[in-house]
Design a protein around this motif. Structure first.
Motif, PDB file in Angstrom:
ATOM      1  N   LEU A 110       5.060  11.447   4.479  1.00  0.00           N
ATOM      2  CA  LEU A 110       5.475  12.704   3.588  1.00  0.00           C
ATOM      3  C   LEU A 110       4.632  13.342   3.621  1.00  0.00           C
ATOM      4  O   LEU A 110       5.622  14.775   3.784  1.00  0.00           O
ATOM      5  N   ILE A 111       3.661  13.405   4.272  1.00  0.00           N
ATOM      6  CA  ILE A 111       2.728  13.944   3.832  1.00  0.00           C
ATOM      7  C   ILE A 111       1.669  13.912   4.938  1.00  0.00           C
ATOM      8  O   ILE A 111       1.042  12.665   5.270  1.00  0.00           O
ATOM      9  N   ALA A 112       1.140  14.634   5.692  1.00  0.00           N
ATOM     10  CA  ALA A 112       0.954  14.400   7.044  1.00  0.00           C
ATOM     11  C   ALA A 112      -0.491  14.720   7.002  1.00  0.00           C
ATOM     12  O   ALA A 112      -1.171  14.183   7.618  1.00  0.00           O
ATOM     13  N   ASP A 113      -1.516  15.280   6.499  1.00  0.00           N
ATOM     14  CA  ASP A 113      -2.185  16.092   6.054  1.00  0.00           C
ATOM     15  C   ASP A 113      -2.711  14.589   5.402  1.00  0.00           C
ATOM     16  O   ASP A 113      -2.711  14.855   4.015  1.00  0.00           O
ATOM     17  N   PHE A 115      -2.443  13.643  -3.347  1.00  0.00           N
ATOM     18  CA  PHE A 115      -1.624  12.722  -4.736  1.00  0.00           C
ATOM     19  C   PHE A 115      -1.693  11.944  -4.204  1.00  0.00           C
ATOM     20  O   PHE A 115      -1.127  11.702  -6.058  1.00  0.00           O
ATOM     21  N   LEU A 116      -2.048  11.206  -4.099  1.00  0.00           N
ATOM     22  CA  LEU A 116      -2.087   9.352  -4.084  1.00  0.00           C
ATOM     23  C   LEU A 116      -3.130   9.419  -5.705  1.00  0.00           C
ATOM     24  O   LEU A 116      -2.902   8.368  -6.432  1.00  0.00           O
ATOM     25  N   ALA A 117      -3.869   9.801  -5.904  1.00  0.00           N
ATOM     26  CA  ALA A 117      -5.310   9.431  -6.687  1.00  0.00           C
ATOM     27  C   ALA A 117      -4.458  10.209  -8.289  1.00  0.00           C
ATOM     28  O   ALA A 117      -5.062  10.126  -8.615  1.00  0.00           O
ATOM     29  N   ASN A 135       0.643  -0.687  -0.161  1.00  0.00           N
ATOM     30  CA  ASN A 135      -0.099   0.442  -0.208  1.00  0.00           C
ATOM     31  C   ASN A 135       0.711   1.332   0.522  1.00  0.00           C
ATOM     32  O   ASN A 135       1.767   1.416   1.143  1.00  0.00           O
ATOM     33  N   PRO A 136       0.684   2.030  -0.764  1.00  0.00           N
ATOM     34  CA  PRO A 136       1.476   3.743  -1.245  1.00  0.00           C
ATOM     35  C   PRO A 136       1.769   3.896  -0.229  1.00  0.00           C
ATOM     36  O   PRO A 136       2.433   4.693   0.599  1.00  0.00           O
ATOM     37  N   ASP A 137       0.277   3.999   0.949  1.00  0.00           N
ATOM     38  CA  ASP A 137      -0.113   5.522   1.526  1.00  0.00           C
ATOM     39  C   ASP A 137       1.476   4.655   3.043  1.00  0.00           C
ATOM     40  O   ASP A 137       0.981   5.367   4.463  1.00  0.00           O
ATOM     41  N   TYR A 138       1.555   3.212   3.146  1.00  0.00           N
ATOM     42  CA  TYR A 138       2.378   3.044   4.378  1.00  0.00           C
ATOM     43  C   TYR A 138       3.754   4.104   4.191  1.00  0.00           C
ATOM     44  O   TYR A 138       4.494   4.501   5.184  1.00  0.00           O
ATOM     45  N   LEU A 139       4.314   4.250   2.353  1.00  0.00           N
ATOM     46  CA  LEU A 139       4.870   5.525   2.377  1.00  0.00           C
ATOM     47  C   LEU A 139       4.678   6.707   2.702  1.00  0.00           C
ATOM     48  O   LEU A 139       5.400   7.605   3.391  1.00  0.00           O
ATOM     49  N   TYR A 140       3.853   7.376   2.250  1.00  0.00           N
ATOM     50  CA  TYR A 140       3.074   8.457   2.549  1.00  0.00           C
ATOM     51  C   TYR A 140       2.709   8.966   3.832  1.00  0.00           C
ATOM     52  O   TYR A 140       2.378  10.343   3.613  1.00  0.00           O
ATOM     53  N   ARG A 141       2.361   8.107   4.638  1.00  0.00           N
ATOM     54  CA  ARG A 141       2.290   8.917   5.737  1.00  0.00           C
ATOM     55  C   ARG A 141       3.221   9.201   6.667  1.00  0.00           C
ATOM     56  O   ARG A 141       2.866  10.597   7.341  1.00  0.00           O
TER      57      ARG A 141
END
Length: 217
Positions: A33-36, A43-45, A25-31
């Protein structure tokens, strides 16, 4: 294992990996990097989205994909670069309930294969890293889209999977195959070719369908 319509040919199960057996899940990384949350989802969409990533699963070089997207979105270049530079942080081990289905089939002697949309540049990490390596070694064969330069739901990749299965089971036909994938269009593409297919929305529903077809789960 044989059923009425398979004669001496085993029923064969083909697994997708991410979302079924592997927790990616890309969210695991981007949590990190992008707090909001709203900004992260946007961004991921809209930038590093699934359709963009799928191009790399089809064989596009990661460096080219990163450079081109960064040119189009220079304000997000650092975040775009992180997608593949820190790609391993998107993997969070195996999915226990999916693995329970896998192991029930394995214990019963059902031949197991994998058909995955995955970049040829990132897949070697899974081949050599625990716990993914130990799972991959248990399949009779693993077909990786990036290595074939074909991606699901292209009918040709399913045909290629069947051709590779026939190296072990020369009599195998589409109706002998069961395919499990968490992406609906991928399951539908297999079904259109005569495979039995499950859109994996939950381990419970997948296990129930397998049992309905006479398979252990």
């Amino acid at each position: 294992m044989a059923t009425a319509n398979t004669a001496a040919t085993p029923t064969i199960v083909v697994f997708d990996l991410g979302g079924v057996l592997f927790d990616w899940n890309p969210d695991y990384l981007y949590r990190k990097l992008i707090a909001d949350e709203a900004e992260r989802k946007w961004f991921l969409a809209n930038i590093c989205n699934g359709e963009w990533n799928l191009q790399q699963d089809g064989g596009r070089p990661l460096s080219e994909a990163t450079a081109t997207l960064s040119e189009h979105h220079p304000g997000h270049a650092q975040l775009i670069h992180a997608f593949y530079a820190r790609w391993t942080e998107m993997l969070n081990g195996t999915l226990a309930e999916g693995m329970a289905i896998f192991e029930a089939l394995e214990t019963a002697g059902v031949p197991l294969y994998a058909l995955t949309n995955w970049s040829a540049e990132t897949f070697p990490y899974a081949r050599k890293t625990h716990p993914f390596q130990s799972v991959l070694q248990r399949f009779k064969d693993v077909l990786v889209s990036g290595e074939e330069k074909l991606i699901k739901p292209d009918a040709r990749i399913y045909q290629r999977m069947l051709e590779r299965i026939r190296k072990h089971y020369p009599g195998a036909q589409a109706e002998h195959l069961v395919f499990i994938d968490d992406v609906q269009r991928n399951a539908e593409a297999a079904r259109a070719l005569g495979w039995r297919a499950i859109h994996h929305t939950s381990p419970e529903s997948t296990a129930a369908q397998l049992r309905a077809w006479g398979l252990p789960a």
